[in-house]
Design a protein around this motif. Structure first.
Motif, mmCIF file in Angstrom:
data_model
loop_
_atom_site.group_PDB
_atom_site.id
_atom_site.type_symbol
_atom_site.label_atom_id
_atom_site.label_comp_id
_atom_site.label_asym_id
_atom_site.label_seq_id
_atom_site.Cartn_x
_atom_site.Cartn_y
_atom_site.Cartn_z
ATOM 1 N N VAL A 66 -14.104 100.362 33.995
ATOM 2 C CA VAL A 66 -14.663 100.146 35.334
ATOM 3 C C VAL A 66 -13.551 99.629 36.236
ATOM 4 O O VAL A 66 -12.955 98.583 35.961
ATOM 5 N N GLN A 67 -13.264 100.359 37.330
ATOM 6 C CA GLN A 67 -12.201 99.966 38.246
ATOM 7 C C GLN A 67 -12.616 100.256 39.679
ATOM 8 O O GLN A 67 -13.312 101.244 39.954
ATOM 9 N N ALA A 68 -12.166 99.396 40.584
ATOM 10 C CA ALA A 68 -12.217 99.719 42.012
ATOM 11 C C ALA A 68 -10.830 100.214 42.430
ATOM 12 O O ALA A 68 -10.020 100.606 41.585
ATOM 13 N N ARG A 69 -10.549 100.168 43.717
ATOM 14 C CA ARG A 69 -9.278 100.706 44.226
ATOM 15 C C ARG A 69 -8.336 99.582 44.670
ATOM 16 O O ARG A 69 -7.550 99.752 45.587
ATOM 17 N N ASN A 70 -8.445 98.442 43.998
ATOM 18 C CA ASN A 70 -7.589 97.280 44.273
ATOM 19 C C ASN A 70 -7.866 96.638 45.623
ATOM 20 O O ASN A 70 -7.058 95.838 46.109
ATOM 21 N N VAL A 71 -8.973 96.988 46.239
ATOM 22 C CA VAL A 71 -9.409 96.364 47.487
ATOM 23 C C VAL A 71 -10.890 96.055 47.342
ATOM 24 O O VAL A 71 -11.672 96.906 46.888
ATOM 25 N N ASP A 72 -11.291 94.851 47.681
ATOM 26 C CA ASP A 72 -12.688 94.465 47.563
ATOM 27 C C ASP A 72 -13.570 95.418 48.361
ATOM 28 O O ASP A 72 -13.273 95.760 49.513
ATOM 29 N N GLY A 73 -14.656 95.865 47.759
ATOM 30 C CA GLY A 73 -15.578 96.787 48.408
ATOM 31 C C GLY A 73 -15.290 98.243 48.144
ATOM 32 O O GLY A 73 -15.932 99.115 48.733
ATOM 33 N N THR A 74 -14.345 98.536 47.234
ATOM 34 C CA THR A 74 -14.039 99.943 46.915
ATOM 35 C C THR A 74 -14.553 100.333 45.532
ATOM 36 O O THR A 74 -14.259 101.423 45.047
ATOM 37 N N GLY A 75 -15.342 99.485 44.929
ATOM 38 C CA GLY A 75 -15.987 99.763 43.653
ATOM 39 C C GLY A 75 -16.900 98.603 43.344
ATOM 40 O O GLY A 75 -16.453 97.532 42.934
ATOM 41 N N ASN A 76 -18.187 98.773 43.579
ATOM 42 C CA ASN A 76 -19.081 97.621 43.552
ATOM 43 C C ASN A 76 -20.507 98.047 43.243
ATOM 44 O O ASN A 76 -20.857 99.218 43.311
ATOM 45 N N HIS A 77 -21.302 97.028 42.888
ATOM 46 C CA HIS A 77 -22.696 97.208 42.528
ATOM 47 C C HIS A 77 -22.832 98.176 41.356
ATOM 48 O O HIS A 77 -23.214 99.340 41.493
ATOM 49 N N LEU A 78 -22.502 97.615 40.200
ATOM 50 C CA LEU A 78 -22.442 98.385 38.957
ATOM 51 C C LEU A 78 -23.217 97.616 37.893
ATOM 52 O O LEU A 78 -22.966 96.422 37.672
ATOM 53 N N TRP A 79 -24.142 98.301 37.209
ATOM 54 C CA TRP A 79 -25.003 97.649 36.217
ATOM 55 C C TRP A 79 -24.943 98.441 34.916
ATOM 56 O O TRP A 79 -25.244 99.637 34.891
ATOM 57 N N PHE A 80 -24.547 97.743 33.838
ATOM 58 C CA PHE A 80 -24.433 98.342 32.502
ATOM 59 C C PHE A 80 -25.401 97.602 31.592
ATOM 60 O O PHE A 80 -25.188 96.428 31.259
ATOM 61 N N ASP A 81 -26.461 98.282 31.174
ATOM 62 C CA ASP A 81 -27.602 97.606 30.566
ATOM 63 C C ASP A 81 -28.095 98.355 29.332
ATOM 64 O O ASP A 81 -28.213 99.584 29.343
#
Length: 504
Positions: free
Chosen positions: A137-152
Motif C-alpha cells: 500500500v503506497q501513496a505518491r509521497n504527498v498526503d492525500g494521494t493515497g487514502n481511505h483504505l480498509w483491509f478487513d
C-alpha cells in the motif's frame, strides 16, 4: 460459540473503524469502497480478468472519467496469468471494493500492489505464496494521494517480503480482523528512515491475529499508529516497534509468548514514542516504552473489548472465510467448515483398545461432535460426544479385533456443520485369555523358624481379561504366605510374595 465468552454476536462491521472511518480530503464519510450511487458489480474467476479490470479503471488525479463505484467479487482460487504475474496492480483507482465470495476465495502466487488509490476496500481474501508482498500500500509521497483504505478479514501467509505494508504517505488506513501466519515480516508502516514525508501517515490496527509470526506487528516510522485489541501469539522476535519519532499507542492487546512486546528502536533507527496501556502479557519478556502518545479519540470514537477475551474472540473470527460478505442485503454468518480427519489414518489396523482420534478444522469453529461406531451407518454409536472444544478425543474400552467407524462435525454461532466423511480402523487381535508367571517357582533355601522373606513374581496377562489370583499356596512345610489373593491388570503387574516360616 463457547458459553459466555465475554463477547456478543459475530463482529461483522458494515463500515470500518479507526482511521479509515475518518472523513478527510474528498471523502467526508470515510471509506465506503464500491458502495454508493450508481454502484456496479463484477465477478471475476481468474487473475487476468481482475488485472485488466483494474487497468481499465485507472484515472489518476486530476480525474478524467469519474467512474462510478465498483464492487468486484472474487470467486474461487486465482493464480498468476499473462497480465498478472507476481502482483495485481490496483493503481490510481478509486471507489472500489474487492471482496472474496464465500469461504474459499484465494489469490495464490500473487498479491496486490495498491498505489496512489483512494477509497479502496479489500476483504475476505486469502493471499498466499506471493513472490513479493501480500499487499503493498503506497501513496505518491504527498498526503492525500493515497487514502481511505480498509483491509478487513483477510488471511495472509507465506509471502516473500511484507504481508501488508503501508508506506509512502498512505493515510486514513485501517487493518482489521486479518489473520497472519507462517510469515516473517508482517506490517511495515513507513518506508525508510529517510522517508520523512511518512510523518503524515495515520493507520489503525485492530482485532488482527498475529499467529506464530516473527516481526513488524507493526514496525512504525514517523506516522501515527493506533494498535488496539490485537492478539499476539507465539511471536519470534518482537511485537510493535516505534522508530524515527513515530507516535504509537498500544492498548488493550493480548500478548502471549512474545519475547519483546514493544520496543522504541530497531536496526539503528532513531527512537520513536510508544505508550502502552491496558494490555495483557502472558509469558512475555520485558517491553520498552517512550514519550507520550497521541489521543485517537481526537480523530474517531472507539471502544475496547476486554483484552482477556481476545484469544477466543480473534482466533474464532479473524481471517477470511468466516463471513459471506458477497451476499446482498443483510449479511449472514458462515456455518463452520467440515473437519479433516487426521489420525489414525483411514483403514488402519492393529489399533490398541484405547486410542486418541485426531482431526483438523478449516475455519470458524468453536466446538465439535464425534461419533464412533462399529456400524458404518452410525445407527448405534458407542461414543457420541458433543462437548469437545479441542481437535482430539481419546476413546477407550474398544472391543478386540473389531472395525470401528468415526466422524466429526463442527459447531459455531450458526449451528452444527456437516459431518466429515467417515474413516475406519480395526483394533488389535488378542487371545481371549492367558497368563505368564516368571519365575514359575520361588525357592527360599534355608531359613530360620518364625522368620520371613520375600521375593517378586512377575505375573502378566497376555489376553483381554483381567486376572484374579484366588490363593497362593506354599509347598514343603507349614508355611504362611502373603498376599493370599491378587488382581493382575491386563497391562501387567509385579506381585510381591512374602513367606513366613513356621514350625510343622
Amino acid at each position: 460459540m463457547p458459553a459466555d465468552p465475554g463477547f456478543g454476536a459475530f463482529p461483522y462491521e458494515a463500515a470500518p473503524k479507526g482511521f479509515a472511518a475518518v472523513g478527510a480530503f474528498t471523502y467526508p464519510n470515510g471509506t465506503t469502497g464500491g458502495t454508493g450511487p450508481g454502484s456496479q458489480t463484477v465477478y471475476v474467476t481468474n487473475s487476468d480478468d481482475l488485472g485488466n479490470l483494474m487497468k481499465r479503471r485507472e484515472d489518476p488525479d486530476p480525474r478524467t472519467f469519474n467512474f462510478p463505484p465498483l464492487i468486484v467479487y472474487v470467486v474461487g482460487t486465482l493464480t498468476p496469468g499473462t497480465v498478472v504475474t507476481d502482483k495485481c496492480d490496483v493503481k490510481d483507482v478509486y471507489d472500489i471494493s474487492i471482496i472474496g465470495v464465500g469461504v474459499d476465495a484465494t489469490l495464490s502466487g500473487f498479491g496486490f500492489n495498491v498505489v496512489g488509490s483512494k477509497n479502496i476496500i479489500i476483504r475476505n481474501l486469502k493471499i498466499q505464496n506471493s513472490p513479493i508482498d501480500g499487499i503493498t500500500v503506497q501513496a505518491r509521497n504527498v498526503d492525500g494521494t493515497g487514502n481511505h483504505l480498509w483491509f478487513d478479514h483477510n488471511t495472509i501467509t507465506n509471502c516473500y517480503d511484507g504481508a501488508l505494508d503501508v508506506t509512502h504517505t498512505a493515510s486514513y488506513v485501517t487493518l482489521s480482523w486479518n489473520h497472519f501466519y507462517n510469515h516473517n515480516k508482517l506490517c511495515l508502516m513507513g518506508h525508510s528512515d529517510s522517508q520523512t514525508s511518512d510523518v503524515t501517515m495515520k493507520v489503525s490496527y485492530h482485532h488482527n491475529y498475529f499467529d506464530s509470526t516473527e516481526q513488524r506487528h507493526p514496525r512504525v516510522r514517523y506516522g501515527k499508529a493506533h494498535v488496539y485489541n490485537n492478539y499476539y501469539r507465539k511471536i519470534g522476535l518482537y511485537g510493535v516497534s516505534s522508530n524515527d519519532g513515530a507516535d504509537v499507542l498500544v492498548e488493550g492487546n493480548y500478548f502471549q509468548n512474545v519475547p519483546l512486546p514493544m520496543d522504541t528502536s530497531r536496526d539503528g533507527s532513531i527512537p520513536g514514542d510508544v505508550v502502552e496501556r491496558n494490555n495483557v502479557f502472558v509469558n512475555c519478556g520485558p517491553y520498552q516504552t517512550r514519550g507520550t502518545a497521541f489521543d485517537p479519540s481526537v480523530y474517531y470514537g472507539y471502544s475496547l473489548d476486554d483484552p482477556a477475551t481476545l484469544p477466543t474472540l480473534i482466533s474464532s473470527y479473524a481471517g477470511s472465510g468466516k463471513w459471506d460478505f458477497s451476499s446482498t442485503g443483510v449479511e449472514t454468518p458462515m456455518p463452520p467448515g467440515i473437519p479433516t480427519l487426521a489420525s489414525p489414518t483411514n483403514g488402519s489396523t492393529g489399533i490398541p483398545l484405547s486410542q486418541a482420534l485426531l482431526w483438523r478444522t478449516n475455519y470458524n469453529t468453536t466446538g465439535y461432535r464425534i461419533q464412533v461406531s462399529p456400524d458404518p451407518t452410525f445407527v448405534s454409536s458407542i461414543i457420541v460426544d458433543s462437548t469437545l472444544t479441542d481437535t482430539s478425543c481419546v476413546v477407550g474400552a474398544l472391543a478386540n479385533s473389531t472395525t470401528y467407524y468415526w466422524r466429526v462435525r463442527a459447531n459455531n454461532a450458526v449451528g452444527w456443520g456437516a459431518f466429515s466423511l467417515p474413516w475406519s480402523f480395526q483394533t488389535i487381535s488378542l487371545p481371549a485369555a492367558g497368563v505368564t508367571v516368571t519365575p514359575a517357582t520361588l525357592s527360599f533355601g534355608s531359613r530360620l523358624v518364625n522368620s520371613s522373606t520375600a521375593d517378586t513374581v512377575k505375573v502378566r496377562s497376555v489376553g483381554l481379561l483381567t486376572l484374579h489370583i484366588d490363593s497362593i499356596r506354599v509347598y514343603g512345610g507349614e508355611f504362611g504366605a502373603t498376599p493370599t489373593s491378587a488382581t493382575i491388570l491386563p497391562v501387567g503387574d509385579s506381585l510381591r510374595v512374602s513367606v513366613t516360616f513356621t514350625p510343622t
